[in-house]
Design a protein around this motif. Structure first.
Motif, PDB file in Angstrom:
ATOM      1  N   THR A  58      24.870  31.775  40.433  1.00  0.00           N
ATOM      2  CA  THR A  58      25.022  32.765  39.314  1.00  0.00           C
ATOM      3  C   THR A  58      25.734  33.793  40.019  1.00  0.00           C
ATOM      4  OG1 THR A  58      22.874  33.807  40.614  1.00  0.00           O
ATOM      5  CG2 THR A  58      22.846  32.282  38.418  1.00  0.00           C
ATOM      6  N   ILE A  59      25.973  34.770  38.967  1.00  0.00           N
ATOM      7  CA  ILE A  59      26.728  36.245  39.434  1.00  0.00           C
ATOM      8  C   ILE A  59      26.166  37.153  38.817  1.00  0.00           C
ATOM      9  CG2 ILE A  59      28.959  35.002  40.067  1.00  0.00           C
ATOM     10  CD1 ILE A  59      30.128  36.294  37.657  1.00  0.00           C
ATOM     11  N   GLU A  60      26.110  38.301  39.365  1.00  0.00           N
ATOM     12  CA  GLU A  60      25.675  39.577  38.811  1.00  0.00           C
ATOM     13  C   GLU A  60      26.516  40.384  38.371  1.00  0.00           C
ATOM     14  OE1 GLU A  60      22.274  41.127  40.330  1.00  0.00           O
ATOM     15  OE2 GLU A  60      21.444  39.085  40.787  1.00  0.00           O
ATOM     16  N   LEU A  61      27.011  40.743  37.083  1.00  0.00           N
ATOM     17  CA  LEU A  61      28.081  41.600  36.806  1.00  0.00           C
ATOM     18  C   LEU A  61      27.294  43.013  36.271  1.00  0.00           C
ATOM     19  CD1 LEU A  61      30.216  39.217  34.438  1.00  0.00           C
ATOM     20  CD2 LEU A  61      30.441  39.795  36.983  1.00  0.00           C
ATOM     21  N   ASN A  62      28.069  44.160  36.653  1.00  0.00           N
ATOM     22  CA  ASN A  62      27.693  45.374  36.146  1.00  0.00           C
ATOM     23  C   ASN A  62      28.310  45.369  34.646  1.00  0.00           C
ATOM     24  OD1 ASN A  62      30.516  46.419  36.447  1.00  0.00           O
ATOM     25  ND2 ASN A  62      29.922  47.050  38.430  1.00  0.00           N
ATOM     26  N   ASP A  63      28.047  46.531  33.891  1.00  0.00           N
ATOM     27  CA  ASP A  63      28.695  46.446  32.547  1.00  0.00           C
ATOM     28  C   ASP A  63      30.129  46.670  32.416  1.00  0.00           C
ATOM     29  OD1 ASP A  63      26.023  46.707  31.842  1.00  0.00           O
ATOM     30  OD2 ASP A  63      26.016  48.781  31.666  1.00  0.00           O
ATOM     31  N   VAL A  64      30.948  47.387  33.454  1.00  0.00           N
ATOM     32  CA  VAL A  64      32.287  47.460  33.618  1.00  0.00           C
ATOM     33  C   VAL A  64      32.939  46.283  33.682  1.00  0.00           C
ATOM     34  CG1 VAL A  64      34.341  48.482  34.546  1.00  0.00           C
ATOM     35  CG2 VAL A  64      32.131  49.874  34.284  1.00  0.00           C
ATOM     36  N   LYS A 119      31.500  43.133  33.251  1.00  0.00           N
ATOM     37  CA  LYS A 119      31.129  42.532  32.096  1.00  0.00           C
ATOM     38  C   LYS A 119      31.982  42.607  30.897  1.00  0.00           C
ATOM     39  CE  LYS A 119      27.093  41.465  31.335  1.00  0.00           C
ATOM     40  NZ  LYS A 119      25.621  41.544  30.968  1.00  0.00           N
ATOM     41  N   ARG A 120      32.407  43.916  30.721  1.00  0.00           N
ATOM     42  CA  ARG A 120      33.483  44.148  29.617  1.00  0.00           C
ATOM     43  C   ARG A 120      34.828  43.815  30.043  1.00  0.00           C
ATOM     44  NH1 ARG A 120      34.332  44.878  24.526  1.00  0.00           N
ATOM     45  NH2 ARG A 120      35.661  46.637  24.091  1.00  0.00           N
ATOM     46  N   THR A 121      35.272  43.866  31.228  1.00  0.00           N
ATOM     47  CA  THR A 121      36.441  43.568  31.519  1.00  0.00           C
ATOM     48  C   THR A 121      36.781  42.059  31.582  1.00  0.00           C
ATOM     49  OG1 THR A 121      36.589  45.287  32.992  1.00  0.00           O
ATOM     50  CG2 THR A 121      38.047  43.617  33.581  1.00  0.00           C
ATOM     51  N   LEU A 122      35.648  41.482  31.827  1.00  0.00           N
ATOM     52  CA  LEU A 122      35.575  39.775  31.859  1.00  0.00           C
ATOM     53  C   LEU A 122      35.588  39.545  30.277  1.00  0.00           C
ATOM     54  CD1 LEU A 122      33.508  38.664  34.873  1.00  0.00           C
ATOM     55  CD2 LEU A 122      36.064  38.358  34.520  1.00  0.00           C
ATOM     56  N   GLN A 123      35.197  40.079  29.456  1.00  0.00           N
ATOM     57  CA  GLN A 123      35.162  39.694  28.148  1.00  0.00           C
ATOM     58  C   GLN A 123      36.391  40.071  27.330  1.00  0.00           C
ATOM     59  OE1 GLN A 123      31.748  42.168  26.932  1.00  0.00           O
ATOM     60  NE2 GLN A 123      30.282  40.538  27.033  1.00  0.00           N
ATOM     61  N   GLY A 138      34.174  31.812  31.577  1.00  0.00           N
ATOM     62  CA  GLY A 138      33.229  31.214  32.337  1.00  0.00           C
ATOM     63  C   GLY A 138      32.392  32.120  33.253  1.00  0.00           C
ATOM     64  N   MET A 139      33.121  33.195  33.714  1.00  0.00           N
ATOM     65  CA  MET A 139      32.354  34.294  34.536  1.00  0.00           C
ATOM     66  C   MET A 139      31.345  35.018  33.660  1.00  0.00           C
ATOM     67  SD  MET A 139      33.405  33.945  37.640  1.00  0.00           S
ATOM     68  CE  MET A 139      33.291  32.271  37.258  1.00  0.00           C
ATOM     69  N   VAL A 140      31.607  35.458  32.393  1.00  0.00           N
ATOM     70  CA  VAL A 140      30.561  35.715  31.517  1.00  0.00           C
ATOM     71  C   VAL A 140      29.271  34.718  31.212  1.00  0.00           C
ATOM     72  CG1 VAL A 140      30.133  36.775  29.071  1.00  0.00           C
ATOM     73  CG2 VAL A 140      32.416  37.209  30.520  1.00  0.00           C
ATOM     74  N   LEU A 141      29.651  33.563  31.057  1.00  0.00           N
ATOM     75  CA  LEU A 141      28.608  32.597  30.820  1.00  0.00           C
ATOM     76  C   LEU A 141      27.579  32.367  32.154  1.00  0.00           C
ATOM     77  CD1 LEU A 141      30.543  29.957  28.817  1.00  0.00           C
ATOM     78  CD2 LEU A 141      28.895  31.587  28.096  1.00  0.00           C
ATOM     79  N   LEU A 142      28.449  32.329  33.250  1.00  0.00           N
ATOM     80  CA  LEU A 142      27.554  32.425  34.724  1.00  0.00           C
ATOM     81  C   LEU A 142      26.481  33.739  34.757  1.00  0.00           C
ATOM     82  CD1 LEU A 142      29.889  31.131  37.397  1.00  0.00           C
ATOM     83  CD2 LEU A 142      27.667  30.278  36.823  1.00  0.00           C
ATOM     84  N   ASP A 143      27.188  34.876  34.295  1.00  0.00           N
ATOM     85  CA  ASP A 143      26.336  35.974  34.475  1.00  0.00           C
ATOM     86  C   ASP A 143      24.997  35.678  33.251  1.00  0.00           C
ATOM     87  OD1 ASP A 143      25.739  38.872  34.940  1.00  0.00           O
ATOM     88  OD2 ASP A 143      26.196  39.279  32.980  1.00  0.00           O
ATOM     89  N   ALA A 144      25.428  35.089  32.371  1.00  0.00           N
ATOM     90  CA  ALA A 144      24.312  34.976  31.461  1.00  0.00           C
ATOM     91  C   ALA A 144      23.196  33.986  31.540  1.00  0.00           C
ATOM     92  CB  ALA A 144      24.932  34.647  30.014  1.00  0.00           C
ATOM     93  N   ALA A 169      36.084  32.601  44.034  1.00  0.00           N
ATOM     94  CA  ALA A 169      37.195  33.554  44.009  1.00  0.00           C
ATOM     95  C   ALA A 169      36.572  34.943  43.370  1.00  0.00           C
ATOM     96  CB  ALA A 169      38.320  32.854  42.933  1.00  0.00           C
ATOM     97  N   TRP A 170      35.636  34.901  42.427  1.00  0.00           N
ATOM     98  CA  TRP A 170      35.102  36.104  42.021  1.00  0.00           C
ATOM     99  C   TRP A 170      34.470  36.727  43.156  1.00  0.00           C
ATOM    100  CZ3 TRP A 170      35.513  39.579  38.239  1.00  0.00           C
ATOM    101  CH2 TRP A 170      34.751  40.398  38.181  1.00  0.00           C
ATOM    102  N   ARG A 171      33.498  36.234  43.973  1.00  0.00           N
ATOM    103  CA  ARG A 171      32.765  36.470  44.822  1.00  0.00           C
ATOM    104  C   ARG A 171      33.555  37.115  46.100  1.00  0.00           C
ATOM    105  NH1 ARG A 171      27.960  32.131  45.259  1.00  0.00           N
ATOM    106  NH2 ARG A 171      26.815  33.140  43.309  1.00  0.00           N
ATOM    107  N   GLU A 172      34.873  36.478  46.392  1.00  0.00           N
ATOM    108  CA  GLU A 172      35.703  36.704  47.521  1.00  0.00           C
ATOM    109  C   GLU A 172      36.419  37.943  47.075  1.00  0.00           C
ATOM    110  OE1 GLU A 172      37.701  33.600  48.945  1.00  0.00           O
ATOM    111  OE2 GLU A 172      35.822  32.216  49.339  1.00  0.00           O
ATOM    112  N   LYS A 173      37.128  38.066  45.980  1.00  0.00           N
ATOM    113  CA  LYS A 173      38.153  39.179  45.723  1.00  0.00           C
ATOM    114  C   LYS A 173      38.117  39.844  44.264  1.00  0.00           C
ATOM    115  CE  LYS A 173      41.598  36.461  48.384  1.00  0.00           C
ATOM    116  NZ  LYS A 173      43.031  36.229  48.469  1.00  0.00           N
ATOM    117  N   GLY A 174      36.972  39.253  43.726  1.00  0.00           N
ATOM    118  CA  GLY A 174      36.700  40.027  42.157  1.00  0.00           C
ATOM    119  C   GLY A 174      37.833  39.678  41.339  1.00  0.00           C
ATOM    120  N   LEU A 175      38.025  40.494  40.509  1.00  0.00           N
ATOM    121  CA  LEU A 175      38.860  40.130  39.366  1.00  0.00           C
ATOM    122  C   LEU A 175      40.416  39.838  39.865  1.00  0.00           C
ATOM    123  CD1 LEU A 175      39.585  40.147  36.313  1.00  0.00           C
ATOM    124  CD2 LEU A 175      40.343  42.792  36.650  1.00  0.00           C
TER     125      LEU A 175
END
Length: 88
Positions: free
Chosen positions: A4-10, A12-16, A33-39, A63-69
């Motif tokens: 799982t990953i935990e996204l903050n509001d910013v 989450k909005r960026t990935l959406q 995929g990242m939004v669904l993992l967060d969900a 990739a998200w955990r290592e370097k983010g967006l």
């Protein structure tokens, strides 16, 4: 390791926005995929829904955990190679 990953509001909005509006389909799938993992969806459910392998979803997560967006936006290799040289 929990997948799982935990996204903050910013984030989450960026990935959406990435999932909805990026010109390349593979980047849209990564964002979704990242939004669904967060969900809280499971990796195999995401892979089935997005028509990718489970390994691909794990790669996105890492990739998200290592370097983010920047990690997600790296590696677009799609498209046909050019048939003419730069000089032509």
């Amino acid at each position: 390791m929990k997948c799982t990953i935990e996204l903050n509001d910013v984030e989450k909005r960026t990935l959406q926005e990435l999932a909805l509006g990026h010109p390349y389909e593979d980047f849209r799938a990564r964002g979704q995929g990242m939004v669904l993992l967060d969900a809280g969806q499971r990796v195999h459910e995401i892979a089935t829904q997005l028509d990718v392998s489970k390994k691909t979803v794990y790669n996105w997560m890492n990739a998200w955990r290592e370097k983010g967006l920047c990690g997600l936006l790296n590696g677009h290799k799609g498209g046909r190679p050019r048939s003419l040289s730069e000089d032509m």
